[in-house]
Design a protein around this motif. Structure first.
Motif, PDB file in Angstrom:
ATOM      1  N   PHE A  18       0.835  -1.208   0.000  1.00  0.00           N
ATOM      2  CA  PHE A  18       0.000   0.000   0.000  1.00  0.00           C
ATOM      3  C   PHE A  18       0.868   1.256   0.000  1.00  0.00           C
ATOM      4  CE2 PHE A  18      -2.352   3.313   2.350  1.00  0.00           C
ATOM      5  CZ  PHE A  18      -3.534   3.355   1.634  1.00  0.00           C
ATOM      6  N   ILE A  19       1.900   1.264   0.838  1.00  0.00           N
ATOM      7  CA  ILE A  19       2.790   2.426   0.898  1.00  0.00           C
ATOM      8  C   ILE A  19       3.582   2.563  -0.397  1.00  0.00           C
ATOM      9  CG2 ILE A  19       4.754   3.476   2.113  1.00  0.00           C
ATOM     10  CD1 ILE A  19       3.740   1.995   4.667  1.00  0.00           C
ATOM     11  N   ALA A  20       4.063   1.435  -0.937  1.00  0.00           N
ATOM     12  CA  ALA A  20       4.802   1.471  -2.196  1.00  0.00           C
ATOM     13  C   ALA A  20       3.928   2.013  -3.320  1.00  0.00           C
ATOM     14  CB  ALA A  20       5.313   0.076  -2.542  1.00  0.00           C
ATOM     15  N   ARG A  21       2.692   1.567  -3.379  1.00  0.00           N
ATOM     16  CA  ARG A  21       1.769   2.057  -4.412  1.00  0.00           C
ATOM     17  C   ARG A  21       1.514   3.551  -4.259  1.00  0.00           C
ATOM     18  NH1 ARG A  21      -3.656  -0.888  -4.089  1.00  0.00           N
ATOM     19  NH2 ARG A  21      -3.987   0.608  -2.400  1.00  0.00           N
ATOM     20  N   SER A  22       1.396   4.014  -3.024  1.00  0.00           N
ATOM     21  CA  SER A  22       1.182   5.435  -2.767  1.00  0.00           C
ATOM     22  C   SER A  22       2.370   6.264  -3.221  1.00  0.00           C
ATOM     23  CB  SER A  22       0.927   5.663  -1.266  1.00  0.00           C
ATOM     24  OG  SER A  22      -0.269   5.030  -0.860  1.00  0.00           O
ATOM     25  N   ILE A  23       3.574   5.692  -3.079  1.00  0.00           N
ATOM     26  CA  ILE A  23       4.783   6.377  -3.555  1.00  0.00           C
ATOM     27  C   ILE A  23       4.767   6.471  -5.075  1.00  0.00           C
ATOM     28  CG2 ILE A  23       7.293   6.206  -3.757  1.00  0.00           C
ATOM     29  CD1 ILE A  23       7.257   4.855  -0.952  1.00  0.00           C
ATOM     30  N   PHE A  24       4.582   5.346  -5.754  1.00  0.00           N
ATOM     31  CA  PHE A  24       4.614   5.330  -7.213  1.00  0.00           C
ATOM     32  C   PHE A  24       3.507   6.181  -7.835  1.00  0.00           C
ATOM     33  CE2 PHE A  24       7.001   1.114  -7.050  1.00  0.00           C
ATOM     34  CZ  PHE A  24       8.181   1.670  -7.509  1.00  0.00           C
TER      35      PHE A  24
END
Length: 316
Positions: free
Chosen positions: A243-249
């Motif tokens: 979830f955090i990685a997706r929010s970054i990308f």
């Protein structure tokens, strides 16, 4: 950082790392996923298994096992390697072993020329995140721990059962250490935009038996409840990482309770702890400073004191 690609490496392919990888592949979060583990055969096996999922997903993700030397082109490196707590231990008790592992991991990654974002789940996550920041020399916005993101999700799940409301309509945070000294900032918990404390006051007939301290305790102990039944937790934290990685990308500018290095926010410096932060393509854009009550401020200070005491045991 290069923003044209979505390249990720996961270091540590145990249950947390592999659960994170599975979430990443299923959700099509990245284009290229590199798996690294001290046990290369384990990493290779996970990569093979995950690559066989691609026919059933909406996005093609290239998954492969690799080495630290290949980390230079990664946009995000997710670290899940570490020492799981043994029966009777707390997350903080694993610090000594995890710190030694992290020294080796981060040093090897930085030799590759990496200049992306570190996303850390290894426990004790607050101290390990601070350590990664120090060793890497990267700006603090590029080093993020999962912090109390999962604890805040657990809070919403518990309140959802009590109120019979979708947890995504509940907003609030558990703050401080991802551990026994964390606390819920009840003054900022809302349901559909309405303060939770106001709901309790207006509906004493329905919710008069609710004990806030008991709910906070359930949030703190949720991981251990799972641990005692199945030996460890991995789906929740694996999905939190994704979830955090997706929010970054996606450059979402989502506010997530993460482990962030503080430099004056909340009147605190030189510590990493769980606070809400705006997450963007550059990592942490801004730490959200909540207007805590005097009691909440005291709990926050106490939680940071616990972290500081353990940080000193490894020279920070």
């Amino acid at each position: 950082m290069q923003h044209k690609t979505r390249n990720v490496a996961i270091i540590g392919t145990g249950l947390v790392g592999s659960s994170c990888a599975y979430s990443m592949v299923n959700q099509g979060i990245c284009d290229d996923l590199l798996l690294i583990d001290i046990n290369r055969e384990r990493a290779l096996g996970e990569a093979m298994d995950l690559s066989h999922c691609i026919d059933f997903t909406n996005v093609r993700t290239k998954v492969r096992a690799g080495s630290y030397e290949e980390c230079g082109d990664r946009d995000i490196i997710i670290i899940t390697a570490g020492a799981p707590p043994k029966p009777g231990q707390t997350r903080l008790d694993t610090l000594g072993v995890s710190a030694k592992i992290m020294q080796d991991v981060v040093s090897n990654v930085m030799k590759s020329g990496f200049n992306g974002i570190f996303l850390i789940a290894s426990n004790p996550v607050d101290i390990i995140t601070y350590m990664v920041w120090k060793i890497s020399g990267l700006p603090r916005n590029q080093v993020i721990g999962t912090g109390t993101s999962l604890d805040s999700s657990r809070l919403k799940a518990i309140l959802s059962d009590i109120l019979d409301v979708d947890p995504r309509s509940i907003h609030g945070y558990s703050l401080g250490e991802h551990g026994d000294s964390q606390f819920v900032a009840w003054s900022h918990v809302t349901v559909g935009g309405k303060p939770f404390l106001q709901i309790l006051e207006e509906h004493k007939d329905r919710f008069g038996e609710i004990n806030l301290d008991e709910i906070t305790d359930k949030v703190r102990k949720a991981g251990w409840e799972i641990y005692n039944r199945k030996g460890t937790t991995y789906y929740g934290i694996g999905n939190a990482l994704a979830f955090i990685a997706r929010s970054i990308f996606n450059d979402d500018h989502k506010v997530i309770a993460v482990s962030a290095v503080l430099d004056g926010e909340y009147g605190v410096k030189d510590i990493c702890t769980g606070v809400p932060a705006i997450i963007t393509r550059e990592g942490i854009k801004e730490i959200v400073e909540l207007n805590l009550t005097p009691v909440e401020k005291e709990k926050f200070q106490q939680s940071n004191k616990v972290l500081k005491e353990y940080m000193q045991t490894i020279g920070f």
